[in-house]
Design a protein around this motif. Structure first.
Motif, short mmCIF file in Angstrom:
data_model
loop_
_atom_site.label_atom_id
_atom_site.label_comp_id
_atom_site.label_asym_id
_atom_site.label_seq_id
_atom_site.Cartn_x
_atom_site.Cartn_y
_atom_site.Cartn_z
N LEU A 370 0.84 -1.21 0.00
CA LEU A 370 0.00 0.00 0.00
C LEU A 370 0.86 1.25 0.00
N LEU A 371 1.94 1.23 0.80
CA LEU A 371 2.84 2.39 0.83
C LEU A 371 3.46 2.63 -0.55
N LEU A 372 3.91 1.52 -1.18
CA LEU A 372 4.51 1.68 -2.52
C LEU A 372 3.49 2.18 -3.53
N GLN A 373 2.23 1.74 -3.39
CA GLN A 373 1.18 2.22 -4.31
C GLN A 373 0.95 3.71 -4.14
N ASN A 374 0.98 4.17 -2.90
CA ASN A 374 0.81 5.61 -2.66
C ASN A 374 1.97 6.40 -3.26
N GLN A 375 3.20 5.84 -3.09
CA GLN A 375 4.35 6.53 -3.70
C GLN A 375 4.22 6.59 -5.22
N GLU A 378 1.83 9.33 -6.16
CA GLU A 378 2.47 10.65 -6.06
C GLU A 378 3.41 10.92 -7.23
N LEU A 379 4.18 9.86 -7.61
CA LEU A 379 5.08 10.03 -8.76
C LEU A 379 4.31 10.30 -10.04
N GLU A 497 13.46 14.23 -16.34
CA GLU A 497 12.24 13.76 -15.69
C GLU A 497 11.85 12.38 -16.21
N GLU A 498 12.04 12.17 -17.51
CA GLU A 498 11.73 10.84 -18.08
C GLU A 498 12.66 9.78 -17.49
N GLN A 499 13.97 10.14 -17.36
CA GLN A 499 14.89 9.18 -16.75
C GLN A 499 14.49 8.88 -15.31
N ARG A 500 14.10 9.97 -14.56
CA ARG A 500 13.67 9.77 -13.17
C ARG A 500 12.42 8.89 -13.12
N LEU A 501 11.50 9.14 -14.09
CA LEU A 501 10.27 8.33 -14.14
C LEU A 501 10.61 6.88 -14.45
N LYS A 507 11.97 0.83 -9.89
CA LYS A 507 11.78 0.54 -8.48
C LYS A 507 10.43 -0.12 -8.24
N LEU A 508 9.39 0.42 -8.93
CA LEU A 508 8.06 -0.15 -8.78
C LEU A 508 8.02 -1.60 -9.26
N ARG A 509 8.72 -1.86 -10.38
CA ARG A 509 8.76 -3.23 -10.91
C ARG A 509 9.46 -4.17 -9.92
N LEU A 510 10.59 -3.66 -9.30
CA LEU A 510 11.29 -4.50 -8.32
C LEU A 510 10.42 -4.79 -7.10
#
Length: 669
Positions: A370-375, A378-379, A497-501, A507-510
């Motif tokens: 849930l925390l990762l989903q919230n992050q 936000e992203l 920004e694209e690289q950061r995304l 990170k989300l995939r991991l």
């Protein structure tokens, strides 16, 4: 035709004479393939040049020399040039007063030229000189190319008509002859009527204005009609013969095609027979191999039967051993059941502990998810806001580009206005200067000086405006470069920004992968628990299976004797069935051989039918040839009948002429 004119001029100059202007004008105006010199007075030199030119010219097909007042020498020179010409088809020599030498030159032309098909000799005097006209008629008899001859108003007497009649008896090409307005008379008309049965090509003969009796004219008309009918029948027969030859050729082509098709079918059938024979041979080989395999199978079954008998003895021995083992297995089973009950209780306790631990881990993983989903949400909001900023920067860039364009347009408009003002001021100054010149000549020098000063000021204004325009352009260029730099910076920021995304997505995939691994570990723990429970149930089932196996072995011992007898009977039945199948395959092979023989007989029948069809085609061709021969014989008979009818008509006309009162009065005339 320009080359024709130049050649004519060159030939005239070579002979020492000047080319006639009227002839050059006619050559300049003539159409393609036609030279019309009618009513032109041609000199001897012109005739000599034209004669030499006609020997080599390959473009003219029509030559019109009517009413040219040709002299004897000029006509001879022209006709000599035409003797070797092979292109001219139409020759008009009307109204040239040709005499003896002209008639002899025409005779030479008719003997040597093979291309002229139409010759117009109206209004000449060829018939006045009998010997020259006789030579002309002799050449006409030998000519085979002339189709149309015009001899109107040539003073041809009855002797000239007799010479023409002799020529027409031998001529085989002339189709139209015009002898109007001559002096042929009764004797000439009779001579012409007598020659017409021998001529089969002349179908138009004009004799008006020659003092010929009407019955002779009617006889001539009848002979011409007869020749026309003969020509039409001849053309029809030629067309029919052409059609028949086409049909015969078509039949031959069809026969050859049918023969080729039949040969192809025979070849295909032969190939099919070869393939079928090969297939039958292969089939026989396969059947032989199958028979050998069946023999080997029977031998193997016999060996199996012997092995089964040995196995039966061993099974009886094993039954005794199993009876002894049964007691020991019952004791082991009791001890094993006690051990399994203890192990089962321990495994249940361990499984409960593991399940509680896994549930705690699963709840912690859900909270972390849930925390990762919230992050992630936000992203995504940050990415959307940055995309909006990028869109706004692009709009600002387009707006700045539009403003720069507007400024450049305004600067150009201001420059145009200043130029117009300067032009207007110059025009006003010029107007004032002219007025001052008209009205104030005394102050000319002062006004000129003032005008020069004003021009200098205007030049200074123009230079200042040009400097301002250059400064505006430089400012526009600097603003454009700044806008481009801002655009590059915005692009770089968007790329960052694209690289950061992408990094956040990685990170989300991991995190998702870690969640999946945790779920899989939980599922594995559940699977271990289920496997332990299944192993316990399986051990119970194995104990029950051992009991059933013991009972089955006892039942098998009782059924072996029955199976042995049934196996022996089954093997015998299979041997009988295999023998029956082998017999059926042998009969099928014999049927294939009979089919091959039937195909050979059918091929022989087809070949005999083809021979009969070829014989029928040949008989049809023979019948068509016979029909063609009969048609030709009928045409020959019709020609003979027409000749007999013409001779009868000639005899009747002669009898009528000899018995008429005109014959009695003719000597007095």
């Amino acid at each position: 035709m320009e080359e024709f004119r130049r050649t004519y001029s060159r030939l005239c100059k070579e002979s020492g004479a000047e080319p006639q202007e009227t002839v050059l004008q006619q050559m300049h105006q003539l159409p393609q393939g036609r030279l019309d010199l009618a009513t032109q007075s041609l000199t001897v030199d012109t005739c000599r040049a034209l004669g030499k030119l006609l020997q080599k010219e390959a473009l003219l097909t029509e030559l019109v020399l009517s009413d040219c007042m040709l002299s004897e020498e000029g006509a001879v020179l022209l006709l000599q040039g035409l003797c070797v010409n092979t292109i001219v088809r139409f020759l008009d020599l009307k109204g040239n007063n040709l005499r003896a030498s002209g008639a002899e030159a025409l005779a030479k032309l008719l003997r040597q030229n093979k291309s002229i098909q139409s010759l117009t000799l109206e209004w000449n005097s060829l018939g006045t000189w009998e010997e020259a006209f006789a030579a002309f008629c002799g050449a006409l008899a030998a000519n085979g190319a002339l189709r149309q001859l015009d001899l109107r108003n040539n003073q041809i007497s009855h002797k000239g008509a007799e010479e023409l009649a002799l020529a027409l008896k031998s001529n085989t090409s002339l189709q139209q002859l015009d002898l109007r307005w001559n002096h042929i008379g009764l004797l000439g008309g009779r001579a012409l009527v007598n020659c017409l049965p021998s001529n089969r090509t002349l179908w138009k003969l004009e004799l008006a204005g020659n003092s010929i009796p009407g019955d002779i004219l009617r006889a001539v008309e009848q002979a011409m009609d007869h020749n026309q009918d003969r020509q039409t029948t001849f053309r029809e027969s030629q067309a029919r013969a052409h059609v028949l030859s086409k049909e015969v050729r078509h039949l031959r082509e069809e026969k050859s095609k049918q023969f080729l098709d039949l040969m192809e079918t025979i070849d295909r059938q032969r190939e099919e027979m070869v393939r079928s024979s090969k297939a039958s041979a292969a089939r026989v080989g396969q059947l032989q191999e199958a028979l050998n395999e069946r023999h080997s199978i029977i031998n193997a079954l016999k060996a199996k039967l012997q092995m089964a008998e040995a196995a039966l003895a061993l099974s009886e021995q094993k039954a005794q051993d199993l009876g002894e083992l049964l007691a020991t297995t019952e004791q082991e089973q009791r001890s094993l059941a006690q051990r399994q009950a203890k192990e089962h209780r321990l495994e249940q306790q361990e499984a409960a502990e593991r399940e509680s631990k896994l549930l705690r881990d699963l709840s912690a993983a859900n909270e972390k998810n849930l925390l990762l989903q919230n992050q992630v949400d936000e992203l995504e909001r940050k990415v959307k806001s940055q995309q909006d900023q990028l869109f706004l920067t692009r709009q600002e860039l387009t707006n700045t580009a539009a403003e720069l364009k507007m400024r450049a347009v305004q600067a150009e408009e201001r420059l145009e206005l200043e130029k117009k003002r300067s032009r207007q001021s110059l025009e006003d100054a010029e107007h004032l200067r002219f007025k001052e010149v008209e009205h104030m000549t005394r102050h000319l020098e002062e006004s000129e000086r003032a005008m020069q000063e004003r021009v200098q000021r205007l030049e200074a204004v123009r230079l200042s405006l040009e400097e301002e325009l250059s400064r505006a352009k430089a400012a526009a260029l600097s603003e454009r470069s700044q806008a481009e730099e801002e655009l590059i910076k915005a692009k770089n920021q968007v790329r960052l920004e694209e690289q950061r995304l992408a990094h956040l997505e990685e990170k989300l995939r991991l995190l998702a992968q870690a969640r999946d691994e945790a779920q899989s570990a939980c599922l594995q723990q559940k699977q271990v628990v289920a496997d332990a429970q299944a192993r316990a149930s399986q051990l119970g089932r194995q104990a029950e299976g051992l009991r059933r196996r013991l009972e089955e072995l006892q039942q098998e011992l009782s059924n072996k004797d029955q199976e042995k007898a049934a196996e022996v009977t089954r093997v015998r039945l299979e041997l009988q069935e295999q023998n029956g199948r082998l017999q059926a395959e042998l009969t099928a092979q014999e049927a294939l051989k009979e089919k091959a023989a039937a195909l050979e007989r059918q091929l022989k029948v087809i070949a005999s039918d083809h021979r009969e069809a070829l014989l029928d085609r040949e008989s049809e061709n023979a019948s068509l040839r016979e029909k063609l021969r009969l048609k030709q014989a009928e045409i020959a008979r019709i020609r003979d009948e027409e000749a007999q009818r013409a001779s009868f008509l000639q005899n009747a006309v002669l009898a009528y002429v000899q018995g008429s009162p005109l014959r009695t009065l003719s000597p007095q005339k």
